[in-house]
Design a protein around this motif. Structure first.
Motif, PDB file in Angstrom:
ATOM      1  N   TYR A  29       2.001   1.714   7.857  1.00 16.64           N
ATOM      2  CA  TYR A  29       0.893   0.902   8.365  1.00 16.64           C
ATOM      3  C   TYR A  29       1.278   0.359   9.742  1.00 16.64           C
ATOM      4  CZ  TYR A  29      -3.192  -2.265   8.105  1.00 16.64           C
ATOM      5  OH  TYR A  29      -4.388  -2.902   8.314  1.00 16.64           O
ATOM      6  N   LYS A  86      -2.171   4.384   8.648  1.00 21.38           N
ATOM      7  CA  LYS A  86      -1.689   3.772   7.413  1.00 21.38           C
ATOM      8  C   LYS A  86      -1.846   4.730   6.247  1.00 21.38           C
ATOM      9  CE  LYS A  86      -6.012   1.393   6.120  1.00 21.38           C
ATOM     10  NZ  LYS A  86      -6.620   0.077   5.776  1.00 21.38           N
ATOM     11  N   LEU A 140       4.097 -10.338  10.551  1.00 19.40           N
ATOM     12  CA  LEU A 140       2.929 -10.128   9.692  1.00 19.40           C
ATOM     13  C   LEU A 140       1.964 -11.310   9.708  1.00 19.40           C
ATOM     14  CD1 LEU A 140       4.738  -8.537   6.609  1.00 19.40           C
ATOM     15  CD2 LEU A 140       3.747  -7.397   8.603  1.00 19.40           C
ATOM     16  N   SER A 197       4.679   2.838   2.559  1.00 18.99           N
ATOM     17  CA  SER A 197       4.822   1.664   3.431  1.00 18.99           C
ATOM     18  C   SER A 197       4.140   1.844   4.788  1.00 18.99           C
ATOM     19  CB  SER A 197       6.302   1.359   3.654  1.00 18.99           C
ATOM     20  OG  SER A 197       6.953   2.461   4.251  1.00 18.99           O
ATOM     21  N   ASN A 206       3.399  -3.467   8.700  1.00 16.79           N
ATOM     22  CA  ASN A 206       4.109  -3.454   7.422  1.00 16.79           C
ATOM     23  C   ASN A 206       5.575  -3.141   7.697  1.00 16.79           C
ATOM     24  OD1 ASN A 206       4.487  -3.652   4.692  1.00 16.79           O
ATOM     25  ND2 ASN A 206       3.431  -1.745   4.158  1.00 16.79           N
TER      26      ASN A 206
END
Length: 546
Positions: free
Chosen positions: A217, A71, A157, A215, A104
């Motif tokens: 991750y 990440k 998510l 972004s 993500n």
């Protein structure tokens, strides 16, 4: 340690698997292992120093500190590099296999290797913001798009970290590169390879700097590097090898081998609405059932399914897409839970009580003229009772949140394949599927994890607990096996009439009418051999083409 041992065992014993030159297990360890058990260059954090416990997350089996956390962060503590000997160079053949759990949306750079001093001569893969595009990078400013709108990326998510994993395999040789997702070919392109260098990076888009996308991750697991091109058969065999068959809480299995029998419990045998019109065609394993306005059902199966936690899975091939106004239902439980196509979407939902259905989970339609695997699991996920839909082992949708109930509400006990019912249990023509084949259906009173789903998908022969009564021919000899080119079929006290060779996608690749079969034109890998005799008996055996 479990992954290292599994790696060594499979490398030694699998007939069709190939051996990676490096395998990052990420079981709390950032050093890759080679086939002899030796370790290679350990990962270094871009911020400096070695990895620690905080760099490892949950893997797809639910084990803590068994995947690598990649990440973006201000200190660069979660992007990595290593110097690794023997990485494929120039245009030499190669394959990369790895598992990803997206954390993500947005750009995700998985890996990249080459020479840090060069803006060319590199090789790596990333995913873009579009939900159907991935990239293979071969130079600083040169990437090739691999697009397939039939395989969107679903970014989950709000499910646990041991769920929603995706497996990628990238193979390259000469000018041909393939990208597979969960064993299914997404796309292929012609790419010229001039790779040079032994620095490999995870989470970064360039080799000459260490800037990560904001972004970035994801979790990364079981990263394997091969110095050869894996075939589709070898890729799919990896899933079956990774997970032994577990019949715990298996309620019903249907092989559709020219009948509607439930192999493990005759109380759940199916009945056709129109018994006079029963047709079977080659399927994923052996035969499959053809469905056109003729659903099959069992009137007591619904009462045997635990409405609070279960799994239903089946293979489907659409031969001709029917009207979008139909409620084309692949299966339905108790006039409640359904998996169906309507108005250009594949939909799942269930009734939470006598008057309310939860919001549907939706995704794009499955493609025509190819076998596609559907799985629906139902359970309480973190306080919300949901139906989760997987296609080809990938999580694609989930129903709307429901914290009011902990089981589905069923109106009747009837279970249906290929159609559906009204609340009173009467068949509705509008729910019938048409021009479709179904095969290999399993119903469990437990939730299967993704590894079990994929292993079941790509199992090429039935486990012994299910296979005893499926075929009349119990003794089929294929020799030599494995075979380079020609093998012979022998059946005791009978004469071979027809032989059909089927690949792991369910496609017939060869037929013969004599007991000697030439498979020299086929790719190396595992195949199913269906044998029919002059007495009318049939049987299935597997052959390995070396």
């Amino acid at each position: 340690m479990k992954k290292i041992l599994l790696f060594l065992v499979l490398a030694s014993y699998s007939l069709v698997a190939q051996t990676p030159i490096w395998h990052y297990t990420f079981d709390g360890n950032s050093s890759p292992v080679n086939p002899s058990g030796g370790y290679g260059g350990s990962l270094t954090k871009v911020s400096g120093g070695t990895t620690s416990a905080s760099n490892f997350g949950v893997d797809r089996f639910g084990n803590a500190q068994s995947s690598l956390i990649v990440k973006s962060d201000t200190n660069n503590d979660f992007t990595y590099y290593a110097n690794l000997a023997n990485l494929p160079q120039g245009s030499n053949p190669r394959s990369f296999s790895f598992w990803v759990r997206y954390k993500n949306a947005g750009d995700q750079n998985f890996f990249l290797y080459g020479d840090t001093a060069s803006t060319g001569n590199m090789y790596g893969m990333s995913i873009g913001t579009s939900n159907s595009i991935c990239y293979i990078k071969t130079a600083q400013n040169y990437t090739t798009q691999f697009v397939n709108t039939q395989f969107p990326h679903y970014i989950s998510l709000n499910t646990a970290d041991d769920d929603a994993w995706v497996h990628y395999t990238i193979t390259s040789e000469a000018t041909n590169t393939n990208v597979y997702k969960n064993g299914v070919l997404m796309a292929n392109h012609s790419i010229n390879l001039t790779t040079s260098g032994t620095t490999i990076k995870f989470g970064l888009s360039n080799l000459d700097n260490n800037n990560a996308n904001s972004s970035l991750y994801f979790l990364l697991d079981d990263f394997k590097i091969y110095d050869q091109v894996l075939t589709e058969t070898q890729i799919r065999q990896m899933y079956a090898d990774a997970m032994a068959f577990d019949a715990t809480d298996l309620v019903a299995y249907y092989g559709f081998e020219n009948n509607l029998d439930c192999t493990n419990n005759s109380n759940y045998n199916l009945t056709a609405q129109d018994p006079a019109n029963s047709y079977y065609n080659p399927g994923v394993i052996g035969q499959s059932r053809e469905f056109t306005n003729n659903p099959v059902y069992n009137d007591v199966l619904g009462s045997a399914i635990d409405n609070g936690e279960f799994t239903i899975m089946v293979w489907e091939k659409i031969n001709l897409l029917q009207s979008g106004t139909d409620y084309a239902t692949v299966f339905e439980l108790g006039s409640s839970l359904y998996a169906r196509r309507r108005q250009s979407l594949f939909r799942t939902a269930y009734a939470s009580n006598a008057t309310t259905f939860v919001n549907e989970g939706t995704t794009i339609l499955n493609p025509q003229a190819t076998w596609v695997h559907h799985t629906v699991t139902v359970k309480n996920y973190g306080g919300s009772f949901n139906a989760i839909y997987y296609r080809n082992g990938e999580l694609m949708s989930k129903t709307g949140n429901n914290s009011a109930t902990t089981s589905i509400y069923t109106f009747v006990d009837r279970f249906v394949f290929g159609g559906g019912l009204d609340a009173a249990g009467n068949f509705l023509v509008s729910k019938n599927i048409k021009y479709v084949n179904l095969d290999e259906a399993y119903i469990y009173n437990r939730v299967l994890n993704q590894s079990e789903i994929l292993a079941t998908m790509y199992r090429t022969t039935l486990p012994a607990v299910l296979s005893n009564s499926n075929f009349e021919l119990k003794e089929i000899s294929l020799y030599p096996n494995p075979a380079n080119s020609i093998f012979t079929v022998k059946v005791p006290n009978d004469t071979v009439k027809n032989i059909t060779v089927i690949d792991l996608t369910g496609k017939t690749v060869l037929t013969a009418t004599s007991q000697t079969v030439n498979i020299s034109a086929l790719q190396a890998g595992m195949y199913l051999v269906k044998v029919e005799t002059i007495s009318g008996k049939t049987g299935i055996e597997k052959i390995v083409r070396k």
